[in-house]
Design a protein around this motif. Structure first.
Motif, PDB file in Angstrom:
ATOM      1  N   PHE A 228      43.370  54.989  -5.935  1.00 17.12           N
ATOM      2  CA  PHE A 228      44.431  55.996  -5.953  1.00 17.12           C
ATOM      3  C   PHE A 228      43.859  57.412  -5.949  1.00 17.12           C
ATOM      4  CE2 PHE A 228      47.059  52.599  -8.308  1.00 17.12           C
ATOM      5  CZ  PHE A 228      47.441  52.037  -7.098  1.00 17.12           C
ATOM      6  N   LEU A 229      42.697  57.588  -6.591  1.00 16.09           N
ATOM      7  CA  LEU A 229      42.038  58.895  -6.552  1.00 16.09           C
ATOM      8  C   LEU A 229      41.641  59.246  -5.118  1.00 16.09           C
ATOM      9  CD1 LEU A 229      40.833  61.263  -8.255  1.00 16.09           C
ATOM     10  CD2 LEU A 229      38.685  59.982  -8.265  1.00 16.09           C
ATOM     11  N   ALA A 230      41.100  58.262  -4.394  1.00 11.22           N
ATOM     12  CA  ALA A 230      40.709  58.493  -3.000  1.00 11.22           C
ATOM     13  C   ALA A 230      41.913  58.879  -2.157  1.00 11.22           C
ATOM     14  CB  ALA A 230      40.046  57.233  -2.433  1.00 11.22           C
ATOM     15  N   ALA A 231      43.036  58.166  -2.345  1.00 12.65           N
ATOM     16  CA  ALA A 231      44.241  58.474  -1.568  1.00 12.65           C
ATOM     17  C   ALA A 231      44.768  59.862  -1.921  1.00 12.65           C
ATOM     18  CB  ALA A 231      45.306  57.415  -1.832  1.00 12.65           C
ATOM     19  N   GLY A 232      44.717  60.218  -3.205  1.00 13.88           N
ATOM     20  CA  GLY A 232      45.218  61.519  -3.629  1.00 13.88           C
ATOM     21  C   GLY A 232      44.390  62.671  -3.088  1.00 13.88           C
ATOM     22  N   ILE A 233      43.059  62.526  -3.166  1.00 18.31           N
ATOM     23  CA  ILE A 233      42.190  63.581  -2.635  1.00 18.31           C
ATOM     24  C   ILE A 233      42.371  63.705  -1.129  1.00 18.31           C
ATOM     25  CG2 ILE A 233      39.794  64.300  -2.296  1.00 18.31           C
ATOM     26  CD1 ILE A 233      39.116  62.967  -4.946  1.00 18.31           C
ATOM     27  N   ALA A 234      42.484  62.555  -0.438  1.00 23.47           N
ATOM     28  CA  ALA A 234      42.688  62.586   1.011  1.00 23.47           C
ATOM     29  C   ALA A 234      43.976  63.322   1.360  1.00 23.47           C
ATOM     30  CB  ALA A 234      42.718  61.162   1.562  1.00 23.47           C
ATOM     31  N   GLY A 235      45.047  63.043   0.620  1.00 24.13           N
ATOM     32  CA  GLY A 235      46.310  63.724   0.871  1.00 24.13           C
ATOM     33  C   GLY A 235      46.215  65.222   0.641  1.00 24.13           C
ATOM     34  N   ALA A 236      45.514  65.603  -0.432  1.00 28.53           N
ATOM     35  CA  ALA A 236      45.363  67.022  -0.738  1.00 28.53           C
ATOM     36  C   ALA A 236      44.563  67.746   0.337  1.00 28.53           C
ATOM     37  CB  ALA A 236      44.692  67.198  -2.097  1.00 28.53           C
ATOM     38  N   LEU A 237      43.602  67.045   0.942  1.00 29.89           N
ATOM     39  CA  LEU A 237      42.755  67.641   1.979  1.00 29.89           C
ATOM     40  C   LEU A 237      43.316  67.427   3.388  1.00 29.89           C
ATOM     41  CD1 LEU A 237      39.211  66.614   0.636  1.00 29.89           C
ATOM     42  CD2 LEU A 237      40.377  68.820   0.396  1.00 29.89           C
ATOM     43  N   GLU A 238      44.513  66.798   3.485  1.00 35.02           N
ATOM     44  CA  GLU A 238      45.163  66.494   4.763  1.00 35.02           C
ATOM     45  C   GLU A 238      44.300  65.575   5.621  1.00 35.02           C
ATOM     46  OE1 GLU A 238      46.439  70.039   6.737  1.00 35.02           O
ATOM     47  OE2 GLU A 238      47.883  70.563   5.197  1.00 35.02           O
ATOM     48  N   LEU A 239      43.697  64.583   4.961  1.00 31.05           N
ATOM     49  CA  LEU A 239      42.941  63.547   5.654  1.00 31.05           C
ATOM     50  C   LEU A 239      43.783  62.273   5.685  1.00 31.05           C
ATOM     51  CD1 LEU A 239      39.491  64.061   3.873  1.00 31.05           C
ATOM     52  CD2 LEU A 239      40.163  64.941   6.119  1.00 31.05           C
ATOM     53  N   SER A 240      43.367  61.309   6.480  1.00 31.41           N
ATOM     54  CA  SER A 240      44.058  60.025   6.532  1.00 31.41           C
ATOM     55  C   SER A 240      43.711  59.225   5.277  1.00 31.41           C
ATOM     56  CB  SER A 240      43.637  59.244   7.782  1.00 31.41           C
ATOM     57  OG  SER A 240      44.079  57.901   7.697  1.00 31.41           O
TER      58      SER A 240
END
Length: 397
Positions: A228-240
């Motif tokens: 979930f941390l990976a998904a959250g950071i990706a979302g914050a950085l506008e990554l997939s």
């Protein structure tokens, strides 16, 4: 604030999922399809028996579910067996390119619209890894076809994202909106490579921790926390976030000494998320658009089916796959969901003149979500890989 309605809905979905699993085993229909249908019946398009506001939770449920699905798919991409990895890469590239080519030609012949042809060619390559993985889990599938399909759905959305970024640039040039070409290329590269780098950077400490903590609750907390941390950071950085979690899973699968533990931990909690995801997917889709597909919709659906099957056969031939893999892998790649609609939203936002693409993709997504899982289940059964009935042959190399 009283959450009685929400709790009733969550409890009801869990029991519906149980009923769908039981009924699906009897009538040989995947629970994915049954949950989609139940969600549709309860939704505003048909019976309208559940408040529309429940769909407000769909984006969060989607990201949580697909983050876990991406992580689990990453396990299938272990490089310990280079031959299997090579086979999946060849098959996925062939399916992606052949599907895109056939869609481009067919849409061009029907519409004579070069912009729409380019965009639909890229969008058609996206799949639904959640539905495919759920069918495999439900049927207990094991064997070469299962392995290749699981690996292909883990990486073909990456090829699709890259292809979409490239074809979006050409579409903007064709439509005269070429001012954002560099921006489009840059964002496509940033989204894909950034997601992979982030997944690896988080996967290395996760792999190091795996096996150093006791199995059980600490392992679950560790696994869920990193995913979930990976998904959250990706979302914050506008990554997939899907690609990020796949890269996380790949890193853990290849670097951790006890790599099985975190994947089994996530498998232990994903069922309620999957059930909620598929129910809300059926609830949220605009089913009334399905009859409006018309000539272009029929041509698109037919061309995508042909592209999947032909691409799978060509890829299997190039990769020297077994007969069952060559014959059936493409048909197992029909489900299509959120990624396709996301790409369609980007396309229509950047090029409003092809706004008809969005209802077309929504309608065809409904169709493929209904027929895709049963076709996947049928082909896995015909290959003799369901119910753990497949036995690996002795190595004659």
């Amino acid at each position: 604030m009283n959450h009685a309605t929400d709790l009733l809905l969550i409890g009801g979905i869990m029991l519906l999922a149980l009923g769908a699993h039981t009924l699906g085993q009897r009538v040989h229909v995947p629970r994915v399809t049954l949950l989609l249908l139940v969600g549709a019946l309860a939704g505003p398009s048909i019976l309208d028996i559940i408040p529309v506001r429940v769909s407000d939770n769909f984006p969060l449920v989607t990201e949580l579910t697909l983050a876990m699905v991406g992580f689990l798919l990453g396990e299938r991409m272990s490089v310990r067996d280079l031959k299997d990895g090579r086979e999946a890469i060849i098959v996925s590239l062939a399916v992606t390119l052949v599907t895109a080519l056939i869609i481009f030609v067919v849409v061009w012949l029907v519409t004579r619209n070069l912009t729409a042809s380019l965009l639909l060619a890229a969008i058609a390559t996206a799949t639904d890894p959640a539905a495919t993985l759920d069918v495999m889990r439900e049927t207990g599938s094991r064997g070469p076809l299962t392995r290749v399909v699981a690996q292909v759905v883990a990486i073909d959305d990456a090829w699709g994202a890259i292809l979409f970024s490239i074809l979006l640039v050409f579409a903007e040039l064709v439509s005269g909106n070429g001012s954002a070409v560099i921006e489009s290329i840059g964002f496509g590269v940033y989204e894909v490579l950034g997601a992979m780098i982030l997944g690896v950077l988080l996967g290395l400490p996760m792999a190091w921790m795996t096996g150093r903590l006791k199995p059980g609750e600490p392992m679950l907390l560790e696994s869920a926390g990193f995913v979930f941390l990976a998904a959250g950071i990706a979302g914050a950085l506008e990554l997939s976030y899907l690609l990020t979690c796949m890269a996380l899973g790949v890193t853990v699968a290849n670097r951790a000494h006890h790599h099985v533990r975190p994947f089994r931990s996530i498998e232990g909690i994903i069922e309620p998320f999957l059930a909620t995801f598929f129910f809300l997917a059926g609830f949220s889709l605009e089913w009334d658009l399905l009859p409006t597909l018309g000539l272009l919709g029929g041509a698109y659906v037919t061309a995508r089916i042909a592209g999947r099957i032909l691409g799978g056969a060509i890829g299997g031939q190039l990769a020297h796959s077994s007969h069952a893999v060559k014959l059936r892998n493409g048909a197992c790649l029909l489900p299509q969901a959120g990624v396709a609609m996301g790409l369609a939203l980007v396309a229509t936002d950047r090029l409003p003149e092809v706004a008809f693409i969005l209802p077309l993709i929504i309608g065809s997504t409904v169709f493929f979500e209904l027929i895709g899982p049963p076709i996947t289940m049928y082909n896995l059964k015909r290959a003799g890989e369901t119910g753990r009935g497949y036995e690996e042959p002795a190595d004659d190399d």
